[in-house]
Structure formats: structure tokens, C-alpha cells
Design a protein around this motif. Structure first.
Motif, short mmCIF file in Angstrom:
data_model
loop_
_atom_site.label_atom_id
_atom_site.label_comp_id
_atom_site.label_asym_id
_atom_site.label_seq_id
_atom_site.Cartn_x
_atom_site.Cartn_y
_atom_site.Cartn_z
N LYS A 85 45.32 50.11 30.93
CA LYS A 85 45.71 50.08 29.52
C LYS A 85 46.05 51.47 28.99
O LYS A 85 46.99 51.64 28.22
N VAL A 86 45.27 52.47 29.41
CA VAL A 86 45.59 53.85 29.01
C VAL A 86 46.97 54.24 29.53
O VAL A 86 47.78 54.84 28.82
N ALA A 87 47.24 53.88 30.80
CA ALA A 87 48.53 54.22 31.42
C ALA A 87 49.68 53.55 30.69
O ALA A 87 50.77 54.12 30.57
N ARG A 88 49.46 52.34 30.18
CA ARG A 88 50.54 51.60 29.54
C ARG A 88 50.70 51.96 28.06
O ARG A 88 51.82 51.98 27.55
N ARG A 89 49.59 52.22 27.36
CA ARG A 89 49.65 52.41 25.92
C ARG A 89 49.91 53.84 25.50
O ARG A 89 50.57 54.10 24.51
N LEU A 90 49.36 54.79 26.22
CA LEU A 90 49.45 56.19 25.79
C LEU A 90 50.45 57.01 26.59
O LEU A 90 51.22 57.79 26.03
N VAL A 91 50.44 56.85 27.92
CA VAL A 91 51.26 57.72 28.77
C VAL A 91 52.75 57.61 28.45
O VAL A 91 53.43 58.64 28.31
N PRO A 92 53.34 56.42 28.31
CA PRO A 92 54.78 56.36 28.02
C PRO A 92 55.15 57.07 26.71
O PRO A 92 56.17 57.75 26.64
N PHE A 93 54.31 56.92 25.69
CA PHE A 93 54.64 57.54 24.40
C PHE A 93 54.53 59.06 24.49
O PHE A 93 55.41 59.78 24.01
N ALA A 119 44.08 65.45 18.61
CA ALA A 119 45.43 65.44 19.16
C ALA A 119 46.42 64.72 18.25
O ALA A 119 47.58 65.12 18.14
N ARG A 120 45.99 63.64 17.61
CA ARG A 120 46.92 62.86 16.79
C ARG A 120 47.56 63.73 15.71
O ARG A 120 48.79 63.77 15.58
N ARG A 121 46.74 64.43 14.95
CA ARG A 121 47.28 65.27 13.88
C ARG A 121 48.07 66.45 14.44
O ARG A 121 49.16 66.77 13.94
N TRP A 122 47.52 67.10 15.47
CA TRP A 122 48.10 68.36 15.90
C TRP A 122 49.41 68.16 16.66
O TRP A 122 50.39 68.88 16.44
N LEU A 123 49.46 67.18 17.56
CA LEU A 123 50.70 66.94 18.30
C LEU A 123 51.80 66.44 17.36
O LEU A 123 52.97 66.79 17.52
N ALA A 124 51.43 65.62 16.38
CA ALA A 124 52.43 65.16 15.40
C ALA A 124 52.97 66.34 14.60
O ALA A 124 54.18 66.45 14.37
N ARG A 125 52.10 67.24 14.18
CA ARG A 125 52.53 68.43 13.43
C ARG A 125 53.48 69.28 14.26
O ARG A 125 54.52 69.74 13.75
N TRP A 180 51.79 60.35 14.38
CA TRP A 180 50.68 60.43 13.43
C TRP A 180 49.95 59.09 13.32
O TRP A 180 48.73 59.02 13.16
N PHE A 181 50.71 58.00 13.42
CA PHE A 181 50.13 56.66 13.27
C PHE A 181 49.81 56.01 14.61
O PHE A 181 48.93 55.13 14.68
N TYR A 182 50.49 56.41 15.69
CA TYR A 182 50.35 55.71 16.96
C TYR A 182 49.23 56.27 17.84
O TYR A 182 48.51 55.51 18.48
N LEU A 183 49.10 57.59 17.90
CA LEU A 183 48.12 58.19 18.80
C LEU A 183 46.69 57.96 18.30
O LEU A 183 46.45 57.81 17.10
N ILE A 184 45.76 57.94 19.23
CA ILE A 184 44.34 57.78 18.95
C ILE A 184 43.60 58.91 19.67
O ILE A 184 43.93 59.25 20.81
N ALA A 195 36.74 55.43 22.11
CA ALA A 195 35.88 54.62 21.24
C ALA A 195 36.63 54.06 20.04
O ALA A 195 36.21 53.05 19.44
N ASP A 196 37.76 54.68 19.66
CA ASP A 196 38.52 54.24 18.49
C ASP A 196 39.72 53.37 18.84
O ASP A 196 40.48 52.98 17.95
N ALA A 197 39.92 53.08 20.12
CA ALA A 197 41.10 52.33 20.56
C ALA A 197 40.89 50.83 20.39
O ALA A 197 40.09 50.22 21.09
N LYS A 198 41.58 50.22 19.44
CA LYS A 198 41.44 48.79 19.20
C LYS A 198 42.00 47.94 20.33
O LYS A 198 41.67 46.76 20.44
N TRP A 199 42.85 48.54 21.16
CA TRP A 199 43.46 47.78 22.25
C TRP A 199 42.60 47.79 23.52
O TRP A 199 43.00 47.23 24.54
N LEU A 200 41.44 48.42 23.46
CA LEU A 200 40.46 48.35 24.55
C LEU A 200 39.36 47.36 24.16
O LEU A 200 38.98 47.27 22.99
#
Length: 465
Positions: free
Chosen positions: A20-28, A89-95, A203-207, A211-216
């Protein structure tokens, strides 16, 4: 000490969580990297297709313009990665993405060499920390034994940037006159807007953490959290990290000290220097070398043809990256997974200019590209094997900073040596020399394991999984 084999249920949870990590996060994150590298190297497509003539650039001036990007990046890279560790990472990479997209957009209206230098410097400032931040972010989502695979999937974006980006740049440059812009200016416009849009989406997609990933599922969250905590706890034990008690670096100063005083970090920095020197020598000057085929061999290529030819070495490189990293994942990372490609690349790159035709030259350059990209994901699985937490953020940023020093050196020195010698023979021998040095240093490092690192979970360079 023996270990209890995980139960089939735990194996299933592990497999599904990593998948799930490979599919949800890595491509983005890989898409972010794709746009990042395309924006960074867009100048290499613009220079031989109008920008060089319009701004009156010599090879040395183009090399300096390409390389000055890395000065801004170097100055802020370590602070940027420490900020990512602090703010998430969500805030900083988006910035980072939004600010670099805005700066990249300004290249559309550059009018002088001085403005080009200034914008390239600001682009480096805006992008600072993105790549090591992305590496750190993905490393914090899976245990060490899965990182080579995850980072390889992420790293596929870099060669594919040229496979897709070079023809795309050619198509954009061919839109000469769109919005009243020269073709190379319209290209900058076209490659900048996606960065701004992706930054907003990130900003909205990354987690920030499992522990905060609703898709796990809850079981997957618990397993990832516990496994990562256990792994980090093991590595904060000074007896098992060769005395690096601050490996997890709870404080900023302690983290910086742990990274900056670690000899392995500095040796890996030098190894990485050689690879990135070769990578950017190709990235910035290959389109110009291909343009030189017309005079050297009496051929003629359209702008789109040049883009397609530039892309040729990178598709096999992406394939080599995937299978080389897969082998390292299955059999354990060994010194030769990094040293071998470095040696092959070091030998092949200067041979390219002794070939008797464009096709033979591109074939040898393809070998070089395969060598560079095959080793890089495997290389990046190494720092997190002996550094964790804030120290990993600082160590990865330090290693990548040396890579950016190489990016500046490769860009400027290659252009200066070309002007000095009148050809690319001497500069490409320098590229080969640095890559061979990387091979030697990697083999030397493999003979110096960390003290008391007998625990199999340490997975050092010489021991594999």
C-alpha cells in the motif's frame, strides 16, 4: 542470536502494508521528483535551441549558469531537511514545490546572462532540500529491508524524466510564437506550472506518518509503527552503531554532530560526488553534444529528433535501475552493487567520444547512464542503515549536499574545459576519473565494518540481509 520467524499473519500484514505504501505514496512522490528534475535540467534543452544564441552564452557561461543552481541549493540543503524533520514532510515538500515552480516560471522572461545566473541561483534556493527530504520521507515509511525496493521505484522518475521530458521539451520548443514567446521560453512556461499545481495537491495528499494513514488497516498501522520504532530503537544503542550514540539525534545540535562527525557519512558523500558528477555532466551537456553531431558527422536533426535522441540512453537506464535494485533487495546490498556500476561508468564515459558514428556514441553513453542509475537507489539505502531520526535527516542532507557540489563542479568544469581544450574529450576523462574514484572508495568502505555491528539487523554494506 537467533530470531523467531514471523507468523504467516504477520507476513501478510507486512506484505500488504508495504504494498500500500508503494502504491499510495511512491508514485506521487516520484511524480514530484519527475517535475523537479525536469525543471532543474530544462536549461539544458533551452541552451542549444535558442537561449544560447539569444543570450550570447559561451560553453563556460552556460556551465556556470547550470552550476550556480547548486550554490543556492547547497547553502540551504541541511537547514531545509532539518526543517522538514521538524515541521513534517507534507507541509515542507509542498512549500518547496510551489516556490520552485514560481521561480522556474520567471525563466520565461529572462533577458540577460546576469538574470539567468540570478534565477538559477534562486531556483537552487527554492528547491533546497527536496530530494533528500523525499528520500528521508520514504525511508520513514518502511523498514530497512524494504527501502531499496521503495527507493528504486521512486528513483525511476529520474531517468524517465529524460525519456519523457526530452521529447516533451522538444514539442514545447516547437510551439514557437505561442503567447508571443520564443520556443525555448514557452518550454519554461510549460514545465513550471505543473510544479505549482503539484505543490498545492501535495499539501492535501501527503501524510506524515503511518499512524495517520486512513488507507492502512489498524493492523498495518500498528505493524509499521512498531517495526519502525523497534528498528530505530536498535540503532540508537551505541554498542550497535559503532559508538554513534546520537544516531537518532533527538536534538538539532546532537543530530548535526552525529552526522557531521561520522566517517562513513563523509566517505559515502565522496562516493556520491562521483556519481552525481557523471549524472549532471550528461544531463546538462548531452543535448549540446548531440547538436554537435551535425557538424561532426554531417547529419541533421530537428528539435524533436534531438529530444528523442537525448532520451535514448535513459529508457535502458530505467530498466537497469529496476532490475539491479531488485537483485540488491533479494540478495542483500553488497559493495559491488555500487562499486561495479561506478567502474563501468568511469570506463565507458570517455570512450563515447571515440566512436565513429552517432549511434555508436549514443550506445556507449547508454552504458554510462545504465551504470549511474543502477547504483543510485541501492546507494541511498545505505545511510539509514546506521543513522536514524534527525541524524538521518542531517546525514542524508550532507551526502546530497556533496552531490550538489558535484553538480556545480560538473556543470562549470565541463564547460570551462570544453572552451579551454576545444572539445569534450578532456572533460569526459575527468568525469570518468571521478566515477572510478567512487568505485575505489566504495570497495574500501566495505572493508571497514562498523565496530561490534554483528547484529544481522544492521544490514551493513558487506553483509546484506
Amino acid at each position: 542470536m537467533g530470531t523467531v520467524a514471523p507468523s504467516p499473519v504477520i507476513r501478510d500484514v507486512e506484505r500488504s502494508a508495504v504494498k500500500k505504501v508503494a502504491r499510495r505514496l511512491v508514485p506521487f512522490v516520484a511524480l514530484m521528483f519527475f517535475v523537479n528534475f525536469l525543471d532543474r535540467t530544462a536549461v539544458s534543452f533551452a541552451e542549444p535551441n535558442g537561449m544560447g544564441d539569444d543570450l550570447g552564452l559561451s560553453a563556460a557561461q552556460f556551465g556556470l549558469a547550470s552550476g550556480v543552481f547548486f550554490i543556492g541549493y547547497i547553502l540551504l540543503e541541511v537547514p531545509s531537511n532539518m526543517a522538514l524533520h521538524r515541521f513534517g514532510a507534507r507541509r515542507w515538500l509542498a512549500r518547496i514545490m510551489v516556490t520552485w515552480g514560481i521561480v522556474s516560471l520567471l525563466f520565461t522572461w529572462v533577458q540577460s546572462t546576469g538574470q539567468l545566473y540570478g534565477l538559477r541561483f534562486l531556483l537552487g534556493v527554492a528547491e533546497a532540500g527536496f530530494f533528500p527530504g523525499a528520500i528521508l520521507y520514504l525511508s520513514q515509511w518502511v523498514p530497512a529491508r524494504h527501502r531499496t525496493k521503495i527507493l528504486a521505484l521512486f528513483y525511476l522518475a529520474q531517468p524517465l524524466t529524460t525519456v519523457i521530458g526530452a521529447p516533451l521539451a522538444g514539442l514545447l520548443i516547437n510551439q514557437h510564437g505561442a503567447f508571443g514567446l520564443d520556443g525555448w521560453r514557452f518550454m519554461f512556461l510549460g514545465v513550471s506550472i505543473p510544479a505549482i499545481l503539484l505543490g498545492v495537491i501535495a499539501w492535501f495528499y501527503l501524510i506524515d506518518r503511518p499512524a495517520d494513514a486512513k488507507w492502512l488497516t489498524q493492523e498495518e498501522k500498528d505493524w509499521l509503527t512498531a517495526e519502525l520504532a523497534r528498528e530505530n530503537g536498535t540503532k540508537t544503542d551505541g554498542a550497535k552503531t559503532g559508538g554513534a550514540k546520537a544516531a537518532s539525534g533527538h536534538g538539532g545540535r546532537g543530530a548535526l554532530k552525529a552526522a557531521f562527525t561520522n566517517g562513513r557519512v563523509w566517505v559515502l558523500s565522496l562516493v556520491y560526488f562521483g556519481f552525481i558528477y557523471g549524472l549532471y555532466a550528461l544531463a546538462f551537456f548531452l543535448p549540446t553534444i548531440i547538436s554537435g553531431f551535425e557538424e561532426q558527422y554531417g547529419t541533421h536533426f530537428s528539435v524533436l529528433d534531438k529530444g528523442l535522441i537525448t532520451a535514448i540512453p535513459y529508457l535502458p537506464a530505467a530498466i537497469a535501475l529496476f532490475f539491479w535494485s531488485r537483485h540488491a533487495t533479494r540478495h542483500g546490498t553488497r559493495a559491488w552493487h555500487v562499486a561495479g556500476p561506478a567502474a563501468v561508468g568511469g570506463i565507458s564515459i570517455p570512450l563515447a567520444l571515440y566512436m565513429g558514428s552517432p549511434s555508436a556514441t549514443i550506445a556507449v553513453i547508454t552504458v554510462t547512464a545504465c551504470s549511474i542509475f543502477a547504483a543510485l537507489p541501492t546507494f541511498w539505502s545505505l545511510p539509514s542503515q546506521f543513522l536514524t531520526g534527525a541524524a538521518a535527516a542531517a546525514g542524508i542532507a550532507l551526502i546530497n549536499t556533496m552531490g550538489n557540489v558535484a553538480g556545480f563542479a560538473a556543470s562549470y568544469i565541463t564547460g570551462w574545459l570544453k572552451d579551454f581544450s576545444g572539445s569534450y574529450y578532456l572533460p569526459l576523462f575527468v568525469v570518468g576519473g571521478f566515477m572510478l574514484l567512487s568505485a575505489v572508495l566504495m570497495l574500501w568502505l566495505s572493508t571497514r565494518p562498523l565496530p561490534q555491528a554483528a547484529d544481522a539487523e544492521q544490514e551493513l554494506i558487506t553483509t546484506g540481509h
